[in-house]
Write an enzyme that holds these catalytic residues in place. Structure first.
Site, PDB file in Angstrom:
ATOM      1  N   ASP A 143       0.812  -1.215   0.000  1.00  8.55           N
ATOM      2  CA  ASP A 143       0.000   0.000   0.000  1.00  8.55           C
ATOM      3  C   ASP A 143       0.847   1.267   0.000  1.00  8.55           C
ATOM      4  O   ASP A 143       2.061   1.208   0.202  1.00  8.55           O
ATOM      5  CB  ASP A 143      -0.963  -0.007   1.213  1.00  8.55           C
ATOM      6  N   ASN A 165      -7.265  -2.945  14.280  1.00  6.52           N
ATOM      7  CA  ASN A 165      -8.668  -3.269  13.968  1.00  6.52           C
ATOM      8  C   ASN A 165      -8.772  -4.447  12.991  1.00  6.52           C
ATOM      9  O   ASN A 165      -9.846  -4.726  12.456  1.00  6.52           O
ATOM     10  CB  ASN A 165      -9.391  -2.041  13.400  1.00  6.52           C
TER      11      ASN A 165
END
Ligand code: GLP
Length: 243
Positions: free
Chosen positions: A67, A136
């Site tokens: 990313d 998360n």
């Protein structure tokens, strides 16, 4: 799935580096998927040492990072290209032309994303994908959602990720709100996946991801369906799991 429980962060870094080193030795022209974040830093240090000792050769290695923040140029000290240069590429004999990070300055999303998928396909696909995991459960920047995002795409960062990553920036306002990231399908197509996780702060999410239901609300849980996953995690990260 194979789980290696390690004593601590240093041990995790060492064991995970050994797996990457074995991949490089066994297939010197491997295509490696690489990750950023603080977790893989020790592993990269170890790979640099092994390279300097002549144990592993990066000359024919190709890399694709997961990313990149949208809007950060490669020379920005919080861009993932900069991270890879300073933490690994500048210190090993990799051919920089064979290192790939999504182009955060590309404003044409289709070019940025489809172009990246095409490059991965042209390279023959990813042999080994290294992953960290956000608190998360995100992998790359595939954030919790109602559905799994598939191919490389532009993703909005969730509030919790902005909070988790603001420690690297001068202020919260400086954290980019979006990123180009490989999608879940891109990651799942890798022949082998190695995830590194460390610390008590990841204990809850490790349990959810690897021992809970497979759900897009915990993106890393999809890894339970991959045929060749190695989780290298320290005792603290595995403290809520019966392993
Ligand atoms: C970032 C990256 C992820 C990484 C995660 C965890 O948001 N996009 O690829 O796995 O952070 O980072 P850390 O290893 O610092 O906990």
């Amino acid at each position: 799935m194979v789980i290696y429980k390690t004593k601590d962060y240093a041990d995790m870094s060492h064991k995970a580096a050994n797996i990457l080193a074995a991949q490089i030795v066994l297939k010197p022209n491997s295509v490696l998927g690489l990750a950023t974040g603080s977790t893989p830093e020790g592993l990269y240090e170890r790979l640099i040492t092994l390279n300097k000792q002549g144990e592993i050769d990066f000359a024919n290695i190709t890399t694709f990072n997961l990313d990149e923040y949208i809007g950060l140029p490669p020379e920005h000290d919080q861009s993932y290209r900069y991270f890879m240069q300073t933490k690994l590429f500048d210190h090993v004999n990799v051919n920089l032309d064979n290192t790939h990070v999504p182009n955060g300055m590309e404003t044409n999303e289709v070019l940025a994303c489809q172009g990246y998928e095409d490059l991965i396909a042209q390279a023959g696909g990813i042999d080994l994908q290294l992953l960290g995991m956000g608190p998360n459960g995100h992998i790359g920047f595939n954030e919790p959602d109602d559905a799994f995002a598939t191919d490389t795409h532009a993703a909005m960062l969730t509030e919790s990720t902005i909070q988790a990553n603001k420690r690297f920036f001068a202020s919260e306002a400086d954290v980019p709100r979006s990123a180009y990231t490989m999608g879940i399908r891109t990651i799942m197509r890798a022949k082998k996946i190695v995830m590194v996780v460390s610390g008590i702060g990841k204990a809850v999410i490790v349990k959810q991801a690897f021992f809970g239901p497979v759900t897009p609300h915990v993106p890393a849980s999809i890894l339970q369906l991959h045929p060749d996953v190695v989780l290298v995690a320290d005792e603290e990260a595995l403290s809520l799991c019966n392993v």
